[in-house]
Each structure stands twice: as structure tokens, then as C-alpha cells.
Scaffold this motif. Structure first.
Motif, mmCIF file in Angstrom:
data_model
loop_
_atom_site.group_PDB
_atom_site.id
_atom_site.type_symbol
_atom_site.label_atom_id
_atom_site.label_comp_id
_atom_site.label_asym_id
_atom_site.label_seq_id
_atom_site.Cartn_x
_atom_site.Cartn_y
_atom_site.Cartn_z
ATOM 1 N N THR A 291 -0.284 6.362 2.404
ATOM 2 C CA THR A 291 -1.606 6.056 2.943
ATOM 3 C C THR A 291 -2.336 7.330 3.350
ATOM 4 O O THR A 291 -3.534 7.496 3.077
ATOM 5 C CB THR A 291 -1.488 5.105 4.140
ATOM 6 O OG1 THR A 291 -0.787 3.915 3.739
ATOM 7 C CG2 THR A 291 -2.858 4.729 4.686
ATOM 8 N N TYR B 138 -3.389 9.241 0.120
ATOM 9 C CA TYR B 138 -4.571 8.630 -0.494
ATOM 10 C C TYR B 138 -5.831 8.998 0.294
ATOM 11 O O TYR B 138 -6.888 9.251 -0.297
ATOM 12 C CB TYR B 138 -4.416 7.115 -0.564
ATOM 13 C CG TYR B 138 -3.768 6.590 -1.824
ATOM 14 C CD1 TYR B 138 -2.519 7.070 -2.239
ATOM 15 C CD2 TYR B 138 -4.371 5.615 -2.601
ATOM 16 C CE1 TYR B 138 -1.914 6.578 -3.384
ATOM 17 C CE2 TYR B 138 -3.774 5.117 -3.755
ATOM 18 C CZ TYR B 138 -2.547 5.606 -4.140
ATOM 19 O OH TYR B 138 -1.947 5.128 -5.276
ATOM 20 N N SER C 277 0.818 -1.207 0.000
ATOM 21 C CA SER C 277 0.000 0.000 0.000
ATOM 22 C C SER C 277 0.855 1.261 0.000
ATOM 23 O O SER C 277 0.402 2.337 -0.401
ATOM 24 C CB SER C 277 -0.948 0.014 1.207
ATOM 25 O OG SER C 277 -0.217 0.021 2.412
ATOM 26 N N THR D 15 -3.330 1.054 -5.117
ATOM 27 C CA THR D 15 -2.514 1.574 -4.026
ATOM 28 C C THR D 15 -1.032 1.388 -4.358
ATOM 29 O O THR D 15 -0.661 0.602 -5.221
ATOM 30 C CB THR D 15 -2.840 0.850 -2.712
ATOM 31 O OG1 THR D 15 -2.634 -0.561 -2.884
ATOM 32 C CG2 THR D 15 -4.283 1.103 -2.290
#
Length: 410
Positions: A95, A98, A17, A116
Motif C-alpha cells: 500500500t 503504491y 490490496s 492492487t
């Protein structure tokens, strides 16, 4: 370390991710990475060093190739790790980014979970410049072939492994060369791009001071080995047209041969660290029309005005890393990755009633029953054409350059 050998594999803890090399290295940012057909190992020469990478859900594994004995293997691998952290821009928490982009954009929130780990690479500015000059009216596979030809014919030789020769990217001086560079590039299949590459190399090598390209960098994203990173501005808000440093870099690049607005923005984003730079080609224009209601007022073509409007809209929507967010959506629309999408506008559902017959024996007699399964969703996926990375052919390119020059002169 033995003569002419890779070092032992080392590993860096990182989740998919936060970094997915299988997506990041195939989404039209860099065109030099070579994936071994027999496994998931990726190889490329960066800063004169041949690197090899592979990944699992928990770790990024890396090693480098050395052509000479050295007692400083640990120091060499520390440098390799520093290159990787810089190149993949690992100082940013992806993360969190996003989450930020998803909170401000339902379209991003819908598509991002399947994509991701996409990072904007911190590439050498000169490599990015020449690579994206090659992108004019071109596709990813052919750009990669052109870049490989540049390296093999003009770049410094590094190693020959498993029957493949690896070279570094050629410098401006190597591509400026004598008067035969343009003719040689044309013979290699570069077409009109041969003139642009040679002329731009000549300008950078002979008419600009050493390191000129790096003076256009975002000070928050210095070149590898350039020293301490400047403290970034914590405020995500920027003017819709971008910060003054970005605008200056964009305009300076437009002075070079073969550089229109889209190529300039690609270099700003992936070579100079200006995160708000939003390259707009016909593919991104289609995304803007389909998902963000551009072109509804009758202006359906990609002009200078609509180009700027798309970039300004995305900067207002996503902030100073708008180019990064835009690259995630660009990747999500590439045919190469279409199998990842669970549901997009390219996929439709048809609700149908399906009758299922079942035969069974009751007291020695065959009995047939029919059951209707209601509203069974069937997926149909539309085919896509070949994705190109540039919106102009040579004629339109020249027209765009003239338009850009007139706007700058006002």
C-alpha cells in the motif's frame, strides 16, 4: 498427517490490496502455477514441496502435500508459511509503495486502483532464467506449456493428485545432461530455444561454481533459507542506470546463451531481487510511447539506446522498485485483465442523444410522448492482439547479443 495427503488448510491474514494471487500468478512472472478449473485453488511445487493456495478478501489459505507420514506436521507447515512469505515478498508494504508510485506518476495513479495486490515474486534464480529464455518471441500460454514440459520430462516427481502429476523444476545438471537434451527439447516444440537452454544449463552446471547465480543476488533479497536479510537502504534514490550490483548482475547474465537485455532484466527482477530492473519488450515500449512520450523525436524502434532510455526514465520516476511499478502497468495493459479497466486509452466515450418513446392512456385515449436523453455516454472497447513477452525473433536476438557484446568490450 496421513500418507499421501494434503495438510489441513491454514490461513494468513492479508488483504487483497496487499496480495492478490489471482493477478500476481497470471501476469507473466511465473509460469508453473496450475489453477484448478472447478475452484479458485492454485497449486505449484516450490523447493520440492507441493503447495496449494486460495484466497478471500481477508485471508490467504495455504496447505502442503506430504507423501509420507510425519509427526512433525506443525514444523512442516511452519516451513510452508516461510516459503510463502519469502516467495510473495511479503516483507514490503505494498500500500505504501503504491502510494509512493502514484504520487510521482499520474499515469500510475490512474491505472493502479484496478490492479492492487500485484507483488514481484522472489523466484528461484535458475527457474527464472530458463523460463525467460523460453519467453523469447512467445506468449504467456505457450511459455507455460514449455515450462510444464521441462518439469514433466526432467524435473523430480513430487506427487500425483486428481489425475495430474506434479514435478519440481529441473536443476542445471538435469538440463545439461547428455548430448540428447537439445534434440529432445526440439522434439517437444522448443525450437531454437532448445539450444539456448541446453547450452546455458551446461555453462551453469559445469563452468560456474555451485550457487553462482545466487552470488548475483541483491543482498537485500537473499535466496530462501540463506540467512538473515541485509538491512535495506532506506533511501529510494538510485542512479538512473541502477546500482552497481544490478549492472554487474545484468552484464554477467548477458554472457549466457539465449540471454539478451530483456531476459537478463527479467531474471534480475524476478529471480535475483534487483527491484530497479525494468524489462522492456515491445509491449512495454508501446506503453512508453503511448503514455510517456517516447519515440516522438523520430526514433520509434526499440533499440539498445531506447531500451536503456526507458529503463532509466522509469528508475528516475519510481525509484529502486521501478521494476515492480512497471509490472503493475504491464499487467494493466494485458488483454487478460482488460475487463478491470474503468477508463483507459483503449476505451472511448461517444456522447449521443437518445430519444425514448413512452405510451400511456389519458382519459381513454392513447398518448405518445417522446423524451430526449442528452449526452448518454456509450463505451466502445478496442480489441487487442495477442501479447508477446519478447521483442525479437531468432535473427534479431542474435543481432542484439552482438550489439551487447560490442558495448561491453568498449
Amino acid at each position: 498427517m496421513t500418507v499421501g495427503a494434503f495438510s489441513e488448510w491454514r490461513k494468513l491474514p492479508i488483504s487483497l490490496s496487499e496480495l492478490c494471487i489471482n493477478t500476481t500468478l497470471r501476469c507473466g512472472q511465473s509460469f508453473r502455477w496450475h489453477k484448478l478449473p472447478e475452484n479458485d485453488e492454485w497449486r505449484c511445487v516450490l523447493y520440492g514441496r507441493l503447495l496449494s493456495l486460495r484466497q478471500d478478501p481477508t485471508y490467504l489459505y495455504y496447505r502442503s502435500y506430504s507423501a509420507a507420514c510425519t509427526s512433525a506436521a506443525d514444523e512442516a507447515e511452519d516451513t510452508t508459511l516461510a516459503i510463502i512469505k519469502h516467495y510473495f515478498n511479503l516483507t514490503s508494504n505494498l500500500t505504501s509503495l503504491y502510494a509512493q508510485w502514484s504520487s510521482s506518476d499520474p499515469n500510475f495513479r490512474r491505472k493502479a486502483p484496478q490492479f492492487t495486490g500485484i507483488r514481484i515474486l522472489r523466484q528461484d534464480a535458475w527457474e527464472a532464467l530458463v523460463s525467460f529464455i523460453c519467453s523469447s518471441n512467445n506468449n504467456i500460454a505457450r511459455i507455460s506449456q514449455m515450462v510444464e514440459k521441462l518439469c514433466v520430462n526432467y524435473g523430480a516427481y513430487v506427487a500425483d493428485i486428481d489425475g495430474r502429476a506434479y514435478h519440481d523444476f529441473p536443476s542445471p545438471k538435469q538440463l545439461a545432461g547428455g548430448g540428447d537434451v537439445e534434440a529432445r527439447l526440439r522434439s517437444l516444440g522448443f525450437g531454437y530455444r532448445a539450444k539456448y537452454i541446453h547450452q546455458t544449463a551446461t555453462i551453469v552446471a559445469k563452468q560456474r561454481e555451485d550457487g553462482w547465480l545466487n552470488t548475483l543476488r541483491n543482498p537485500e533479497a537473499p535466496a530462501f533459507g540463506a540467512g538473515t536479510k541485509a538491512v535495506p537502504d532506506a533511501d529510494n534514490e538510485i542512479p538512473p542506470e541502477g546500482r552497481s550490483g544490478y549492472r554487474e548482475a545484468h552484464e554477467k547474465l548477458l554472457e549466457l546463451q539465449g540471454v539478451g537485455p530483456k531476459v537478463s532484466d527479467c531474471v534480475c527482477l524476478m529471480g535475483l531481487g534487483w527491484g530497479e530492473s525494468v524489462p522492456v519488450d515491445t509491449h512495454v515500449w508501446q506503453i512508453a510511447q503511448r503514455d510517456y512520450k517516447f519515440g516522438k523525436g523520430g526514433n520509434k524502434s526499440l533499440t539498445k539506446a531506447t531500451y536503456d532510455a526507458v529503463g532509466n526514465h522509469f528508475r528516475k520516476l519510481w525509484g529502486k522498485e521501478a521494476g515492480w511499478a512497471h509490472s503493475v502497468l504491464f499487467t494493466a495493459d494485458l488483454r487478460t485483465f482488460s475487463d478491470r479497466l474503468v477508463a483507459t486509452s483503449k476505451k472511448t466515450k461517444a456522447d449521443v442523444d437518445v430519444k425514448v418513446k413512452e405510451e400511456k392512456e389519458v382519459d381513454g385515449t392513447k398518448v405518445t410522448t417522446t423524451t430526449t436523453v442528452k449526452n448518454l455516454a456509450l463505451k466502445r472497447t478496442a480489441d487487442e492482439g495477442e501479447i508477446k513477452l519478447e521483442f525479437d525473433d531468432e535473427k534479431d536476438f542474435t543481432k542484439t547479443r552482438r550489439m551487447s557484446k560490442r558495448l561491453r568490450s568498449r
